[in-house]
Write a protein that holds these residues in place. Structure first.
Motif, short mmCIF file in Angstrom:
data_model
loop_
_atom_site.label_atom_id
_atom_site.label_comp_id
_atom_site.label_asym_id
_atom_site.label_seq_id
_atom_site.Cartn_x
_atom_site.Cartn_y
_atom_site.Cartn_z
N THR A 1 -50.05 16.25 -34.38
CA THR A 1 -51.06 15.24 -34.69
C THR A 1 -50.73 14.51 -35.99
O THR A 1 -50.81 13.28 -36.06
N THR A 2 -50.33 15.26 -37.00
CA THR A 2 -49.98 14.64 -38.28
C THR A 2 -48.78 13.71 -38.14
O THR A 2 -48.78 12.58 -38.65
N THR A 3 -47.77 14.18 -37.42
CA THR A 3 -46.57 13.36 -37.23
C THR A 3 -46.88 12.12 -36.41
O THR A 3 -46.35 11.04 -36.68
N LEU A 4 -47.75 12.26 -35.40
CA LEU A 4 -48.13 11.11 -34.58
C LEU A 4 -48.84 10.05 -35.42
O LEU A 4 -48.57 8.85 -35.30
N LEU A 5 -49.76 10.47 -36.29
CA LEU A 5 -50.47 9.52 -37.15
C LEU A 5 -49.51 8.83 -38.12
O LEU A 5 -49.61 7.61 -38.34
N LEU A 6 -48.58 9.58 -38.68
CA LEU A 6 -47.61 9.00 -39.59
C LEU A 6 -46.69 8.02 -38.85
O LEU A 6 -46.34 6.96 -39.39
N THR A 7 -46.33 8.35 -37.62
CA THR A 7 -45.49 7.45 -36.82
C THR A 7 -46.23 6.16 -36.50
O THR A 7 -45.66 5.07 -36.57
N CYS A 8 -47.51 6.28 -36.14
CA CYS A 8 -48.33 5.08 -35.89
C CYS A 8 -48.39 4.20 -37.13
O CYS A 8 -48.28 2.97 -37.05
N ARG A 9 -48.55 4.82 -38.28
CA ARG A 9 -48.59 4.06 -39.53
C ARG A 9 -47.28 3.31 -39.75
O ARG A 9 -47.27 2.14 -40.20
N ASP A 10 -46.16 3.94 -39.43
CA ASP A 10 -44.87 3.31 -39.66
C ASP A 10 -44.57 2.21 -38.65
O ASP A 10 -43.84 1.26 -38.95
N VAL A 11 -45.11 2.34 -37.44
CA VAL A 11 -44.81 1.38 -36.38
C VAL A 11 -45.73 0.16 -36.44
O VAL A 11 -45.38 -0.93 -35.97
#
Length: 261
Positions: A8-18
């Motif tokens: 979940t944390t990695t998914l949120l960080l990835t969304c932020r970067d994309v």
């Protein structure tokens, strides 16, 4: 539970970067081009795949590839493995690390062959050249360059010699090769050095460098652990230019023999 939290944390960080990329394309399409986005549903599904793929990839790096590289470097530089005894081995003698150099070369070759960016470039090079450039030939040539570069990079870590010496010497060779190499392959050779440092190669090579520098006495991971990626970018240029020079020489040799040169 920890795995779910990490995902979940990695998914949120990835969304932020994309998000910046999505905003850039979306605003450019709507405000500059002023056209509806074609195949919007398909693009949306593809974007979701990209998010999930990036998330799983980053999670895999953290949980598997980085630890694996460090473990392999620590095991290969362990005194018991090197000479069978902690008391008799000289950990500062570069000749005791033969297995490390061999492993680094094999890792460099294997990861480069599997590199998606290189596969894409090799495929396009074959396509635009009408089959003159063999895609597998290019991939193997680049992989050999990365193999040599990573092996030499681990030698630099073990010996503690300055990075700039190798890089300066390498680019002097590249400049000389560029002068004499066929111009049709010069740009491709330079691009081949860039595409090697991508999703597969970088995580494993970086983990190997950091793990090895932490295992060798007197080496600082912050100073000596980095630099392998520079080797992985430089030496494919040398091998591709070298292959181009050899191919040109082999093609013109029969003609020169006929002319008696």
């Amino acid at each position: 539970m920890d795995l779910i939290n990490s995902f979940t944390t990695t998914l949120l960080l990835t969304c932020r970067d994309v998000i910046p990329i999505v905003l850039l394309f979306g605003l450019f399409q709507l405000l500059i081009v002023r056209q509806p986005i074609p195949n919007f549903k398909r693009i949306l599904v593809g974007a979701i795949y990209v998010l999930l793929g990036l998330t799983l990839f980053l999670l895999g790096l953290e949980k598997a590839l980085f630890p694996l590289g460090k473990i392999m470097a620590a095991q290969l530089s362990d005194p018991v493995f090197l000479q069978g005894s902690k008391d008799t081995v000289d950990l500062l003698d570069w000749t005791n690390y033969g297995w490390v150099y061999l492993f680094a070369a094999m890792i460099g070759f294997a990861t480069t062959i599997a590199e998606p960016s290189l596969i894409a470039v090799a495929y396009k090079a074959k396509e635009v050249s009408g089959g003159t450039i063999n895609d597998w030939g290019l991939r193997i040539t680049v992989a050999i360059g990365v193999s040599i570069g990573i092996s030499l990079g681990t030698f630099r870590i073990v010996t503690g010699t300055p990075l700039y010496i190798y890089i300066m010497a390498g680019y002097v060779i590249v400049i000389i090769q560029t002068i004499f190499a066929p111009k049709v392959l010069t740009a491709l050779a330079y691009d081949s050095g860039g595409v090697t440092t991508s999703t597969v190669t970088v995580p494993i090579v970086a983990a190997l460098g950091l793990g090895l520098s932490a295992a060798v006495p007197g080496r600082n991971p912050a100073i000596d652990g980095f630099g392998l990626i520079a080797f992985a970018s430089l030496f494919p240029i040398i091998t591709v230019l070298g292959y181009a020079q050899y191919a040109h020489w082999a093609a013109t040799r029969p003609m020169k023999k006929q002319r008696g040169e």
